[in-house]
Design a protein around this motif. Sequence first.
Motif, short mmCIF file in Angstrom:
data_model
loop_
_atom_site.label_atom_id
_atom_site.label_comp_id
_atom_site.label_asym_id
_atom_site.label_seq_id
_atom_site.Cartn_x
_atom_site.Cartn_y
_atom_site.Cartn_z
N ARG A 48 84.82 5.68 26.29
CA ARG A 48 86.15 6.21 26.58
C ARG A 48 87.07 5.92 25.39
NH1 ARG A 48 88.58 4.36 32.16
NH2 ARG A 48 87.92 2.34 31.41
N ILE A 49 87.80 6.95 24.98
CA ILE A 49 88.70 6.84 23.84
C ILE A 49 90.12 7.15 24.31
CG2 ILE A 49 89.36 7.86 21.62
CD1 ILE A 49 86.48 8.41 21.07
N GLY A 50 91.09 6.40 23.81
CA GLY A 50 92.48 6.73 24.04
C GLY A 50 93.06 7.45 22.84
N ASP A 51 93.74 8.57 23.06
CA ASP A 51 94.41 9.31 21.99
C ASP A 51 95.91 9.10 22.17
OD1 ASP A 51 95.36 11.02 20.08
OD2 ASP A 51 94.33 12.81 20.82
N VAL A 52 96.48 8.24 21.34
CA VAL A 52 97.89 7.83 21.46
C VAL A 52 98.78 8.79 20.69
CG1 VAL A 52 99.54 6.03 20.88
CG2 VAL A 52 97.31 5.42 21.85
N GLY A 53 99.81 9.32 21.36
CA GLY A 53 100.64 10.35 20.74
C GLY A 53 99.83 11.61 20.53
N CYS A 54 99.10 12.01 21.57
CA CYS A 54 98.10 13.07 21.45
C CYS A 54 98.67 14.43 21.10
CB CYS A 54 97.30 13.18 22.75
SG CYS A 54 98.26 13.81 24.16
N GLY A 55 99.98 14.65 21.34
CA GLY A 55 100.56 15.96 21.06
C GLY A 55 99.86 17.05 21.85
N PRO A 56 99.58 18.19 21.22
CA PRO A 56 98.94 19.31 21.93
C PRO A 56 97.43 19.18 22.08
CG PRO A 56 99.38 19.95 19.68
CD PRO A 56 99.97 18.56 19.84
N GLY A 57 96.86 18.02 21.75
CA GLY A 57 95.43 17.79 21.96
C GLY A 57 94.53 18.25 20.84
N LEU A 59 93.40 16.72 18.00
CA LEU A 59 92.35 15.76 17.67
C LEU A 59 91.41 15.55 18.84
CD1 LEU A 59 90.99 13.72 15.83
CD2 LEU A 59 92.73 12.04 16.51
N ALA A 60 91.96 15.45 20.04
CA ALA A 60 91.12 15.25 21.23
C ALA A 60 90.10 16.37 21.38
CB ALA A 60 92.00 15.17 22.48
N ASP A 80 106.10 18.21 27.76
CA ASP A 80 105.71 19.52 27.21
C ASP A 80 104.47 19.42 26.33
OD1 ASP A 80 107.84 21.05 28.34
OD2 ASP A 80 109.20 20.17 26.89
N MET A 81 104.36 18.34 25.55
CA MET A 81 103.16 18.17 24.73
C MET A 81 101.93 17.98 25.61
SD MET A 81 103.43 18.54 21.51
CE MET A 81 104.59 18.53 20.13
N LEU A 82 102.07 17.23 26.69
CA LEU A 82 100.94 17.04 27.60
C LEU A 82 100.55 18.35 28.27
CD1 LEU A 82 101.83 13.62 29.26
CD2 LEU A 82 99.95 14.07 27.68
N ASP A 83 101.52 19.19 28.59
CA ASP A 83 101.21 20.50 29.15
C ASP A 83 100.42 21.35 28.15
OD1 ASP A 83 102.44 19.90 31.53
OD2 ASP A 83 104.33 20.89 31.03
N LEU A 84 100.83 21.29 26.88
CA LEU A 84 100.12 22.03 25.84
C LEU A 84 98.70 21.49 25.68
CD1 LEU A 84 102.99 22.33 23.20
CD2 LEU A 84 101.98 24.22 24.50
N ALA A 85 98.55 20.17 25.79
CA ALA A 85 97.21 19.57 25.70
C ALA A 85 96.33 20.03 26.86
CB ALA A 85 97.33 18.04 25.68
N ARG A 86 96.91 20.10 28.05
CA ARG A 86 96.14 20.56 29.22
C ARG A 86 95.66 22.00 29.01
NH1 ARG A 86 100.25 17.53 31.91
NH2 ARG A 86 99.36 15.77 33.09
N GLU A 87 96.51 22.83 28.43
CA GLU A 87 96.11 24.22 28.16
C GLU A 87 94.95 24.26 27.17
OE1 GLU A 87 99.41 26.54 26.87
OE2 GLU A 87 100.67 26.02 28.59
N ARG A 88 95.03 23.45 26.12
CA ARG A 88 94.01 23.46 25.07
C ARG A 88 92.68 22.88 25.56
NH1 ARG A 88 94.37 23.22 19.26
NH2 ARG A 88 96.64 23.14 19.46
N LEU A 89 92.76 21.88 26.44
CA LEU A 89 91.57 21.10 26.79
C LEU A 89 91.06 21.39 28.19
CD1 LEU A 89 92.84 17.68 25.35
CD2 LEU A 89 91.44 19.39 24.19
N GLY A 90 91.57 22.41 28.82
CA GLY A 90 91.21 22.69 30.21
C GLY A 90 89.73 22.87 30.46
#
Length: 209
Positions: A48-57, A59-60, A80-90
């Motif tokens: 398990r990896i933590g991505d700190v300040g992940c922005g729109p995802g 790197l994740a 808003d950044m977490l929402d963008l990350a969810r879209e990218r990583l869904g």
Amino acid sequence: MAKTEHEWESKDYSQDWVSKDDKRAAEREAQFKAALRWLGVFLQGRERIGDVGCGPGTLAQKILLEFPDVSVICADGSTDMLDLARERLGTFGERVSYVQSDFSQQGWTAVLPKDLQAIVSARAIHNLRKLKAIEKVYREIFAVLRPGSFFMNIERVNFSSEFLHQKYREIQVKERGKAPGMDGPGPSLQQQFQLLKRAGFESIDCPWR
């Protein structure tokens, strides 16, 4: 992401930042390629990896694609950044989870597990600007990593002297026709090493610059 001069809680601002960042994708590819190579050395199996300040995802996404057994916890202070990350990583389903956590605030690591194999961050922590604030975050990251784990920070650093900074600007003007638009002060590489050492980290190095 920490709250600084950036307006991370503005959806329009966050989207505009992502659009500008996407234009630098080719420039950042070398950074990500080097990061994935080193992650491959240290990661073993289902980590398990933590991505700190992940922005729109950004790197994740690369980590999840490169290491199919790894799961990522995306942490950011911006809704808003977490929402963008969810879209990218869904499409990655249960391999990725999301927590709202602003590393500029006290107790931000409370939502993170205390046995992570690794924490990564990409161009986020420098936004705190001040050395003491950055060192505090490094100490808090060190505290949630289990023994033998590691922290990889893909970060912009400043030059160690104004002379070298000016020479860099001259190179950029010569090659690109303009000086780079820098977004404020941040630690030099030497200062980064000092901050990480004081935070408790060992085997500190810069494998790519």
